[in-house]
Design a protein around this motif. Structure first.
Motif, PDB file in Angstrom:
ATOM      1  N   UNK A 334       0.856  -1.185   0.000  1.00  0.00           N
ATOM      2  CA  UNK A 334       0.000   0.000   0.000  1.00  0.00           C
ATOM      3  C   UNK A 334       0.890   1.233   0.000  1.00  0.00           C
ATOM      4  N   UNK A 335       0.459   2.249  -0.719  1.00  0.00           N
ATOM      5  CA  UNK A 335       1.194   3.515  -0.775  1.00  0.00           C
ATOM      6  C   UNK A 335       0.230   4.648  -0.478  1.00  0.00           C
ATOM      7  N   UNK A 336       0.644   5.566   0.395  1.00  0.00           N
ATOM      8  CA  UNK A 336      -0.225   6.657   0.820  1.00  0.00           C
ATOM      9  C   UNK A 336       0.546   7.972   0.834  1.00  0.00           C
ATOM     10  N   UNK A 337      -0.151   9.051   0.495  1.00  0.00           N
ATOM     11  CA  UNK A 337       0.419  10.392   0.644  1.00  0.00           C
ATOM     12  C   UNK A 337       0.015  10.924   2.008  1.00  0.00           C
ATOM     13  N   UNK A 338       0.966  11.453   2.738  1.00  0.00           N
ATOM     14  CA  UNK A 338       0.724  11.882   4.116  1.00  0.00           C
ATOM     15  C   UNK A 338       0.142  13.303   4.158  1.00  0.00           C
ATOM     16  N   UNK A 339      -1.118  13.400   4.525  1.00  0.00           N
ATOM     17  CA  UNK A 339      -1.844  14.660   4.539  1.00  0.00           C
ATOM     18  C   UNK A 339      -1.814  15.303   5.931  1.00  0.00           C
ATOM     19  N   UNK A 387      12.707   6.495  11.564  1.00  0.00           N
ATOM     20  CA  UNK A 387      12.633   7.770  10.858  1.00  0.00           C
ATOM     21  C   UNK A 387      11.214   8.324  10.981  1.00  0.00           C
ATOM     22  N   UNK A 388      11.057   9.584  11.395  1.00  0.00           N
ATOM     23  CA  UNK A 388       9.712  10.161  11.450  1.00  0.00           C
ATOM     24  C   UNK A 388       9.126  10.320  10.053  1.00  0.00           C
ATOM     25  N   UNK A 389       7.813  10.388   9.983  1.00  0.00           N
ATOM     26  CA  UNK A 389       7.114  10.505   8.697  1.00  0.00           C
ATOM     27  C   UNK A 389       6.554  11.918   8.589  1.00  0.00           C
ATOM     28  N   UNK A 390       7.143  12.766   7.726  1.00  0.00           N
ATOM     29  CA  UNK A 390       6.679  14.146   7.633  1.00  0.00           C
ATOM     30  C   UNK A 390       5.394  14.280   6.820  1.00  0.00           C
ATOM     31  N   UNK A 391       4.630  15.309   7.134  1.00  0.00           N
ATOM     32  CA  UNK A 391       3.488  15.674   6.288  1.00  0.00           C
ATOM     33  C   UNK A 391       4.029  16.036   4.913  1.00  0.00           C
TER      34      UNK A 391
END
Length: 532
Positions: A334-339, A387-391
């Motif tokens: 699954x691939x998602x864009x972080x909003x 690693x943190x996941x940035x918006x």
């Protein structure tokens, strides 16, 4: 008033509108605060909005109502945690040559480190499923049981609140360093019959780190008027969770000293020392049990040969059994864009509970597809957020069945077979190494039935648009159980299900999964020993 409020919200999103209106109209939300503190409001000049009192992103229902109030009762222009304000703050800071982690607090309040007790950080969340079916509807899964992904968001959000209560009055950047374990002691089959209370406190502190222990209780009785550690019964506990948080300075990006924990009684000292021992053991395992640096043990090398032999025999079959699958064929992605809607409310990073929810949902899909059943959650093993996941980044998730084990297979004599794979007279393929797990510690527990323990590994990677690099964020290890015999959990025909690795790297994943299964069994035994 609710009708007018609904009209305002409906201009944003119809689905969200109906959800928020239902929450706002709930008797529970009008009468009972979700957290144990005074509720804040952007238009109330007497309220002080701080990190300890404001709900974090995606505390599933509480945050929805909080955002609902902000939308219908305030203009939002002076609410400093909006994403548009955050973008403006980032632009202003970059113009000054600064890069900050938090847009809410641009500097740290200076104060001396003090001693705090466990009681000082105690906090709780109430989920009134029995009293309010509207709330229960947001937490139910397709099988009518508790949807764990929703609950994980609340667990992480509550842990963050506890952390900020302990570090107050200093308001640092609090980061989820690791989830040490979430373990299901007993299932909650009918959420409509219980009210759930999540509660916890800081049980251990280092210089800048703290361990937070949270328990989930299912009460068939009414919610207590006063909730504290003494008023809650251990008999109602159905889940335990442990988180490690670290404090950082948002300006210097370095670790920040936090208040010390002062245990006051024997039980608190025992919890403190156990946490200290677990942290030391965790570091030792990371050094000495790393299969990238050290070869497998002698027994594990024998197991790898058995796996290789079994994979060759399975590949040679013209008609392969439907319940025995190569590891590579279990993979789902699954691939998602972080909003920005899923960010921490004080930073530019995605809320850890949201990541847990998304990885759990993918793991559940993987387990369900593999077993053709409605699997039951058992455990989330120790994980570290590397690693943190940035918006504004892209999150890649990759789920695979890495280990299976047939629990209580000896109860079916005809199932016994060679561990390196065998084909009987009916051309049926059998493979199952000697079981290592002893998770079933309670009579009539769902794990006391014959079935398959399914371990799913979800690898996450982060791709920032400004860079071509894709960094590993963390690996989430979920364990599920599916019964062997036909019951309401099965969609297709029942039976044991088995994963077979082929390549050496897959076999190493299998061996690591087997080690984690042992750790889970040891943890379950320790819980039983501590309760006696």
């Amino acid at each position: 008033m609710l009708k007018a409020n609904s009209a305002i919200i409906s201009r944003t999103n119809g689905r969200v509108a109906s959800k928020l209106t239902a929450i706002a109209s709930s008797r529970y939300y009008r009468c009972t605060p979700f957290f144990q503190n005074k509720q804040t409001h952007p238009n109330d000049p007497t309220s002080v909005e701080d990190l300890a009192s404001r709900p974090d992103a995606n505390a599933t229902t509480r945050t929805d109502y909080y955002e609902y109030e902000r939308l219908v009762k305030g203009s939002g222009k002076d609410f400093k945690a909006t994403w548009l304000n955050a973008l403006a703050e980032r632009k202003a800071q970059l113009a000054q040559g600064k890069i900050i982690d938090s847009y809410v607090y641009s500097h740290i309040k200076s104060t001396d480190v003090i001693d705090k007790t466990r009681k000082d950080s105690f906090a709780y969340i109430v989920l009134p499923f029995r009293d309010d079916p509207t709330v229960a509807d947001f937490y139910v899964n397709a099988a009518g049981r508790l949807r764990m992904g929703q609950l994980f968001q609340d667990l992480d959000s509550l842990a963050g609140k506890i952390a900020y209560k302990h570090t107050a009055p200093v308001e640092p950047m609090i980061v989820t360093a690791s989830v040490d374990r979430i373990y299901l002691l007993k299932p909650v089959d009918s959420i409509a019959d219980v009210n759930i209370i999540l509660s916890g406190a800081v049980i251990y502190t280092g210089r800048s780190s703290m361990e937070i222990s949270i328990t989930a209780r299912a009460l068939k009785s009414d919610i207590p008027k006063e909730i504290d550690e003494n008023s809650l019964s251990d008999e109602d506990i159905f889940m335990t969770a442990s988180f490690t948080f670290v404090a950082r300075n948002p300006e210097t990006h370095k670790s920040l000293a936090i208040n010390r924990l002062l245990p006051l009684n024997e039980q608190e000292w025992m919890d403190f020392k156990r946490a200290e021992s677990r942290m030391a053991a965790k570091k030792m395992r990371a050094i000495n049990m790393n299969l990238e640096k050290y070869p497998p043990t002698k027994d594990e090398s024998v197991l790898i040969h058995q796996l290789w032999t079994a994979s060759k025999k399975l590949a040679s079959l013209k008609e392969k059994p439907s319940n025995i699958i190569f590891m590579k064929d279990t993979n789902v992605k699954s691939t998602m864009f972080m909003q920005p809607q899923y960010r921490n409310r004080h930073s530019y990073m995605i809320f850890g509970g949201y990541l847990m929810r998304q990885t759990f949902e993918l793991a559940y899909c993987c387990a369900a597809s593999f077993s053709h059943s409605l699997p039951r959650f058992v455990s989330l093993d120790s994980l570290t957020f590397n690693t943190p996941v940035p918006v504004g980044s892209v999150l890649h998730m990759d789920a695979t069945v890495v280990y299976t084990e047939h629990l209580h297979e000896s109860s079916k004599p005809e199932a016994q077979s060679a561990v390196d794979g065998s084909v009987d007279d009916k051309n049926n393929f059998h493979f199952q190494p000697t079981p290592v797990n002893e998770l079933s510690l309670r009579e009539n527990d769902f794990l006391s039935k014959p079935g398959t323990l399914i371990q799913i590994k979800v690898d996450t990677k982060v791709q920032e648009l400004a860079s071509e690099k894709i960094q590993k964020s963390g690996s989430f290890i979920y364990s599920f159980f599916t019964p062997r015999d036909a019951d309401e959990d099965h969609v297709a025909k029942p039976g044991y299900c088995t994963v077979i690795p082929e390549s050496y790297s897959e076999m190493i994943e299998y061996v690591e999964g087997r080690r984690r299964a042992k750790d889970t069994a040891m943890y379950a035994k320790s819980l039983k020993a501590n309760s006696q």
